[in-house]
Design a protein around this motif. Structure first.
Motif, short mmCIF file in Angstrom:
data_model
loop_
_atom_site.label_atom_id
_atom_site.label_comp_id
_atom_site.label_asym_id
_atom_site.label_seq_id
_atom_site.Cartn_x
_atom_site.Cartn_y
_atom_site.Cartn_z
N ARG A 104 0.81 -1.22 0.00
CA ARG A 104 0.00 0.00 0.00
C ARG A 104 0.84 1.28 0.00
NH1 ARG A 104 -5.13 -1.95 3.82
NH2 ARG A 104 -6.27 -2.98 2.12
N PRO A 105 1.91 1.37 0.79
CA PRO A 105 2.77 2.56 0.65
C PRO A 105 3.36 2.69 -0.75
CG PRO A 105 3.25 1.44 2.71
CD PRO A 105 2.31 0.55 1.95
N LEU A 106 3.75 1.55 -1.35
CA LEU A 106 4.30 1.61 -2.70
C LEU A 106 3.26 2.08 -3.70
CD1 LEU A 106 6.50 -1.63 -2.89
CD2 LEU A 106 7.27 0.75 -2.65
N GLU A 107 2.05 1.56 -3.59
CA GLU A 107 1.01 1.97 -4.52
C GLU A 107 0.62 3.43 -4.32
OE1 GLU A 107 -0.09 0.30 -7.17
OE2 GLU A 107 1.49 -1.11 -6.61
N TYR A 108 0.65 3.88 -3.07
CA TYR A 108 0.38 5.30 -2.80
C TYR A 108 1.42 6.17 -3.49
CZ TYR A 108 0.21 9.73 -0.31
OH TYR A 108 0.15 11.07 -0.01
N LEU A 109 2.70 5.79 -3.36
CA LEU A 109 3.76 6.58 -3.99
C LEU A 109 3.77 6.44 -5.50
CD1 LEU A 109 6.75 6.09 -1.52
CD2 LEU A 109 5.11 7.97 -1.65
N ARG A 110 3.28 5.31 -6.00
CA ARG A 110 3.15 5.17 -7.45
C ARG A 110 2.18 6.23 -7.99
NH1 ARG A 110 3.08 0.39 -10.99
NH2 ARG A 110 2.72 -1.02 -9.25
N LYS A 111 1.08 6.41 -7.27
CA LYS A 111 0.06 7.37 -7.72
C LYS A 111 0.45 8.81 -7.41
CE LYS A 111 -3.80 4.12 -7.25
NZ LYS A 111 -5.07 3.82 -6.54
N SER A 112 1.03 9.05 -6.25
CA SER A 112 1.29 10.43 -5.82
C SER A 112 2.62 10.98 -6.33
CB SER A 112 1.25 10.52 -4.30
OG SER A 112 2.26 9.71 -3.71
#
Length: 381
Positions: A104-112
């Motif tokens: 989830r942190p990785l996916e958040y940073l992928r989007k942001s």
């Protein structure tokens, strides 16, 4: 609760050693805020933190105990490591067996931020192909992230070899030790681990609300939180010294006192002894379950290395229903569902069904395993 069989140690160890409760009560009754005064009560709390940090450094092969920052849990430690390191355009290599605390942190940073992420495939035993890992590196690969052991499959990744490869490629190596700290040997120097996230409340036998992050002295993470530390208070910016830089706010001194007692217990037994005990119990459980019709075991095969986790599915039966019946009819606690790791379920074709997870701990007995097997045989044999 004497007749209750607890097989959910992968979530948290229970019951805690009596020494843990005693240490926490003593800290609660005699301690004040660590690092917030030079009077005896505050100094006493500070000494507990120093001792806990030092003992953890011994356990993980850390040269300087100040490179260990205390956190609330592994999730917070992973967020500190991931969000404190990655920048726009960075590439990350991870695996399909990661917990949502990584994904989830990785996916958040992928989007942001626009980072790039590759999740390496694993086989049905939870193992990755080191050759494929090598081919996945790019010029902008900033970090490799993997768990030491899968919280669904119990598989153990070759951390030392992965660390060697990450170092050769110039990438930062972050290890999630949620299922290995306290039961598998970890040496951050020998394994080329730059960042090690660990829980206090699982294999280290401490209370919930404790954990930590080892940060290589060669790294300077952007702090996840900013605030009071009791040091360099005249400055408006976060202190540069460790561990203060990463420990804003009042410390959980009571919890860390319990963690200290838990780590002392682990070291008195020995991680190798604990792992051997747990492995033998998993083999006993796996062998018994394999004789019950319609049960499919997940992860490494019988006789192969694994941590104290045995997950399985029963054809035609919802995992939640199995866990519910074990609890209500047999007083046996297991975990059912997705275990916060959907990609691992996808890798072993249990994304729709979920799985039942039984996990053993330092005090689990053969009698506990016999109770579990008898219950499963009565229900589904």
């Amino acid at each position: 609760m004497e007749d209750f069989v607890y097989l959910d140690h992968a979530a948290t160890s229970w019951p805690k050693p009596p020494e843990v409760a005693a240490a926490m009560m003593n800290a609660l009754q005699s301690g004040a805020n660590a690092g917030r005064g030079n009077y005896s009560l505050a100094m006493g709390s500070g000494r507990v933190l120093v001792r806990a940090r030092s003992l953890l450094a011994e356990l993980f092969g850390v040269s300087n105990a100040q490179d260990i920052a205390f956190t609330q849990n592994t999730t917070m430690a992973l967020n500190m490591a991931i969000r404190g390191t990655l920048k726009a355009g960075d590439h990350v290599i991870s695996t399909m067996t990661e917990h949502n605390s990584v994904r989830r942190p990785l996916e958040y940073l992928r989007k942001s931020l626009g980072i790039n992420v590759d999740y390496l495939k694993v086989d049905r035993a939870g193992q990755l192909d080191l050759y494929e890992l090598g081919k996945t590196f790019r010029p902008n690969t900033k970090m490799v992230i993997c768990n030491h052991s899968s919280n669904l499959l119990g598989s153990i990744l070759p951390i030392g070899e992965i660390g060697d490869l990450a170092k050769a490629k110039g990438a930062i190596f972050l290890v999630d030790a949620a299922q290995s700290a306290g039961s598998l040997d970890i040496d951050v120097k020998k394994m080329n681990i730059d960042l090690l996230a660990f829980p206090g409340h699982k294999g280290l036998l401490g209370p919930q609300g404790t954990g930590g992050l080892y940060i290589s002295p060669e790294l300077d993470l952007e702090p996840l939180m900013h605030g009071g530390t009791g040091s360099q208070s005249e400055n408006s910016e976060q202190p540069s010294i460790r561990p203060d830089r990463y420990e804003a706010g009042t410390q959980n001194a009571v919890g860390i006192a319990g963690l200290l007692a838990g780590v002392q217990k682990v070291k008195s037994i020995g991680t190798n002894v604990i792992h051997e005990r747990e492995w033998k119990l998993t083999q006993l459980l796996m062998e018994g379950l394999s004789h019950i019709p319609n049960i499919k075991l997940l992860g490494p095969t019988l006789g192969a290395p694994r941590t104290g986790i045995v997950s399985f599915v029963v054809d035609g039966e919802e995992s939640a229903n199995i866990a519910h019946r074990l609890d209500r009819e047999y007083k046996i606690a297991v975990r059912a569902g997705m275990h916060c790791t959907p990609l691992a379920h996808k890798a072993v074709d249990t994304l729709e069904s979920g799985a039942v997870r039984a996990s053993v701990g330092v005090d689990t007995t053969e009698h506990n395993i016999s109770r579990m097997l008898a219950a499963m045989d009565e229900l589904y044999g």
